[in-house]
Design a protein around this motif. Structure first.
Motif, mmCIF file in Angstrom:
data_model
loop_
_atom_site.group_PDB
_atom_site.id
_atom_site.type_symbol
_atom_site.label_atom_id
_atom_site.label_comp_id
_atom_site.label_asym_id
_atom_site.label_seq_id
_atom_site.Cartn_x
_atom_site.Cartn_y
_atom_site.Cartn_z
ATOM 1 N N ARG A 19 -39.022 13.849 -17.038
ATOM 2 C CA ARG A 19 -38.695 14.991 -16.215
ATOM 3 C C ARG A 19 -39.602 15.121 -14.964
ATOM 4 N NH1 ARG A 19 -39.013 18.852 -21.719
ATOM 5 N NH2 ARG A 19 -36.641 18.662 -22.101
ATOM 6 N N THR A 20 -40.923 14.415 -14.967
ATOM 7 C CA THR A 20 -41.670 14.751 -13.858
ATOM 8 C C THR A 20 -41.408 13.543 -12.861
ATOM 9 O OG1 THR A 20 -43.355 13.461 -14.959
ATOM 10 C CG2 THR A 20 -43.467 15.984 -14.934
ATOM 11 N N ASP A 21 -41.263 12.188 -13.318
ATOM 12 C CA ASP A 21 -41.065 11.288 -12.649
ATOM 13 C C ASP A 21 -39.884 10.253 -12.592
ATOM 14 O OD1 ASP A 21 -43.824 11.488 -12.296
ATOM 15 O OD2 ASP A 21 -44.244 10.155 -13.780
ATOM 16 N N GLY A 22 -38.777 10.582 -13.533
ATOM 17 C CA GLY A 22 -37.580 10.149 -13.349
ATOM 18 C C GLY A 22 -37.506 8.956 -14.392
ATOM 19 N N VAL A 23 -36.304 8.628 -14.555
ATOM 20 C CA VAL A 23 -36.016 7.476 -15.397
ATOM 21 C C VAL A 23 -36.447 6.199 -14.962
ATOM 22 C CG1 VAL A 23 -34.040 5.984 -16.510
ATOM 23 C CG2 VAL A 23 -34.036 8.642 -16.565
ATOM 24 N N LYS A 24 -36.481 5.911 -13.549
ATOM 25 C CA LYS A 24 -36.895 4.534 -13.091
ATOM 26 C C LYS A 24 -38.173 4.297 -13.401
ATOM 27 C CE LYS A 24 -35.500 1.529 -9.541
ATOM 28 N NZ LYS A 24 -34.494 1.303 -8.347
ATOM 29 N N ALA A 25 -39.117 5.141 -13.345
ATOM 30 C CA ALA A 25 -40.851 5.000 -13.828
ATOM 31 C C ALA A 25 -40.846 4.465 -15.134
ATOM 32 C CB ALA A 25 -41.267 6.425 -13.485
ATOM 33 N N ILE A 26 -39.979 4.977 -16.097
ATOM 34 C CA ILE A 26 -40.054 4.629 -17.472
ATOM 35 C C ILE A 26 -39.327 3.410 -17.660
ATOM 36 C CG2 ILE A 26 -39.291 5.270 -19.741
ATOM 37 C CD1 ILE A 26 -39.741 8.305 -18.865
ATOM 38 N N SER A 27 -38.132 3.079 -17.144
ATOM 39 C CA SER A 27 -37.270 2.109 -17.443
ATOM 40 C C SER A 27 -36.679 1.574 -15.980
ATOM 41 C CB SER A 27 -36.126 2.262 -18.352
ATOM 42 O OG SER A 27 -35.309 1.333 -18.496
ATOM 43 N N ASP A 40 -33.052 7.921 -8.477
ATOM 44 C CA ASP A 40 -33.729 6.614 -7.879
ATOM 45 C C ASP A 40 -32.524 5.541 -8.018
ATOM 46 O OD1 ASP A 40 -35.952 8.003 -7.018
ATOM 47 O OD2 ASP A 40 -36.833 7.563 -8.951
ATOM 48 N N PHE A 41 -31.509 5.730 -8.624
ATOM 49 C CA PHE A 41 -30.433 4.684 -8.911
ATOM 50 C C PHE A 41 -29.346 4.879 -7.933
ATOM 51 C CE2 PHE A 41 -33.051 4.671 -12.851
ATOM 52 C CZ PHE A 41 -33.215 3.276 -12.949
ATOM 53 N N ARG A 45 -24.529 -8.527 -18.698
ATOM 54 C CA ARG A 45 -25.573 -7.879 -18.054
ATOM 55 C C ARG A 45 -26.575 -7.022 -18.765
ATOM 56 N NH1 ARG A 45 -22.718 -6.640 -12.086
ATOM 57 N NH2 ARG A 45 -21.759 -8.689 -11.763
ATOM 58 N N ALA A 46 -26.101 -6.802 -19.866
ATOM 59 C CA ALA A 46 -26.787 -5.899 -20.765
ATOM 60 C C ALA A 46 -28.317 -6.500 -21.270
ATOM 61 C CB ALA A 46 -26.132 -5.303 -21.922
ATOM 62 N N VAL A 47 -29.393 -5.706 -20.921
ATOM 63 C CA VAL A 47 -30.575 -6.151 -21.466
ATOM 64 C C VAL A 47 -31.319 -5.094 -22.005
ATOM 65 C CG1 VAL A 47 -30.732 -7.741 -19.505
ATOM 66 C CG2 VAL A 47 -31.543 -5.593 -19.007
ATOM 67 N N PRO A 48 -32.285 -5.021 -22.625
ATOM 68 C CA PRO A 48 -33.266 -4.183 -23.302
ATOM 69 C C PRO A 48 -33.901 -3.123 -22.192
ATOM 70 C CG PRO A 48 -33.744 -5.973 -24.630
ATOM 71 C CD PRO A 48 -32.791 -6.370 -23.263
ATOM 72 N N GLY A 49 -33.943 -1.975 -22.671
ATOM 73 C CA GLY A 49 -34.663 -1.072 -21.615
ATOM 74 C C GLY A 49 -35.809 -0.662 -22.256
ATOM 75 N N ALA A 50 -36.307 0.701 -21.913
ATOM 76 C CA ALA A 50 -37.623 1.285 -22.776
ATOM 77 C C ALA A 50 -37.026 1.843 -23.960
ATOM 78 C CB ALA A 50 -38.024 2.527 -21.782
ATOM 79 N N GLN A 108 -26.281 6.346 -13.005
ATOM 80 C CA GLN A 108 -26.142 5.327 -13.494
ATOM 81 C C GLN A 108 -26.308 5.081 -14.962
ATOM 82 O OE1 GLN A 108 -28.845 3.358 -14.981
ATOM 83 N NE2 GLN A 108 -30.239 5.229 -15.304
ATOM 84 N N HIS A 109 -26.117 4.072 -15.614
ATOM 85 C CA HIS A 109 -26.075 3.574 -16.949
ATOM 86 C C HIS A 109 -26.293 2.238 -17.167
ATOM 87 C CE1 HIS A 109 -24.371 7.389 -17.983
ATOM 88 N NE2 HIS A 109 -24.617 7.242 -19.420
ATOM 89 N N GLY A 110 -27.496 1.894 -16.571
ATOM 90 C CA GLY A 110 -27.830 0.631 -16.625
ATOM 91 C C GLY A 110 -27.156 -0.432 -15.672
#
Length: 227
Positions: free
Chosen positions: A178-186, A71-72, A161-166, A27-29
């Motif tokens: 590394r522990t929770d994955g990208v989705k937990a952060i963004s 998770d994506f 569809r581009a929006v800001p992330g983390a 996934q890339h957003g």
């Protein structure tokens, strides 16, 4: 030259350098295609071949270590151990070439790539790994990658569809990533802000990365590291 379109006899008696684009399918957003990293690595390998004589570009490796994006939807990953093994065996099989350049387009491949190169060099093989660099707060599907894709494949970018992330610097996020994955952060999968991306910025990024890659390869060819 493109290895995939050559016939075996065309390589007889020659010993070119093999450039292998190493990407990912992840996934890339909501706005960029899943093959973004592979597209960028392939283009940089192609640009390298234009600037350094004797480079043959291999078909890309489109799967990498992308577990942090699991998770994506659409993300495919072969994991660190498998990627390390693939790279080692691939470079071992390329002994008829003068050397191998692994052009990496995905940050998650860094550790297995580094381990593979270390092992291959202890075996006496001439191999170089290279990855592009960018701002710490713009590491995934943000301003830079979106700009590059607007330059390379604008018809595959859904900029609306581009929006800001983390947008915190990656060193501040890396442990949880590394522990929770990208989705937990963004939740939208973006690390950065792609909203003001432009094709012009993307063209400059490709030029800068190509210059850096060309310099690295030229230096390596002139002074290859010892095993």
């Amino acid at each position: 030259m493109n290895l995939g379109t050559l016939r075996s006899p065309e390589l007889s008696g020659r010993a070119p350098v093999l450039a292998v684009p190493l990407g990912a399918t992840e996934q890339h957003g909501p706005h960029l295609p899943l093959d973004t990293d592979t597209t960028i690595a392939t283009e940089l390998s192609r640009q390298l071949a234009k600037r350094v004589p004797g480079i043959v570009v291999a078909p890309p490796i489109p799967y990498g270590s992308s577990g942090e994006h699991a998770d994506f939807d659409g993300t495919l990953s072969i994991g660190q151990h498998a990627l390390r093994t693939v790279l080692i065996e691939l470079v071992r099989s390329a002994d008829r070439f003068t050397g191998t350049v692994l052009v990496n387009g995905h940050g998650g491949n860094h550790h297995p790539l580094t381990d593979a190169v270390r092992q291959l060099r202890t075996e006496g093989r001439q191999v170089l790994a290279w990855s592009p660099t960018g701002p710490a707060d713009d590491s995934h599907a943000g301003h830079t990658e979106t700009s590059v894709m607007l330059h390379l494949r604008p018809h595959h970018v859904a900029l609306d569809r581009a929006v800001p992330g983390a947008t915190a610097p990656l060193p501040e996020l890396i442990n949880r990533l590394r522990t929770d994955g990208v989705k937990a952060i963004s939740p939208n999968g973006i690390l950065g802000d792609p909203t003001r991306a432009t094709a012009a910025v993307g063209e400059l990024a490709i030029e800068r990365w190509t210059a850096d890659l060309t310099h690295a390869v030229s230096t390596w060819l002139a002074h290859p590291p010892a095993g």
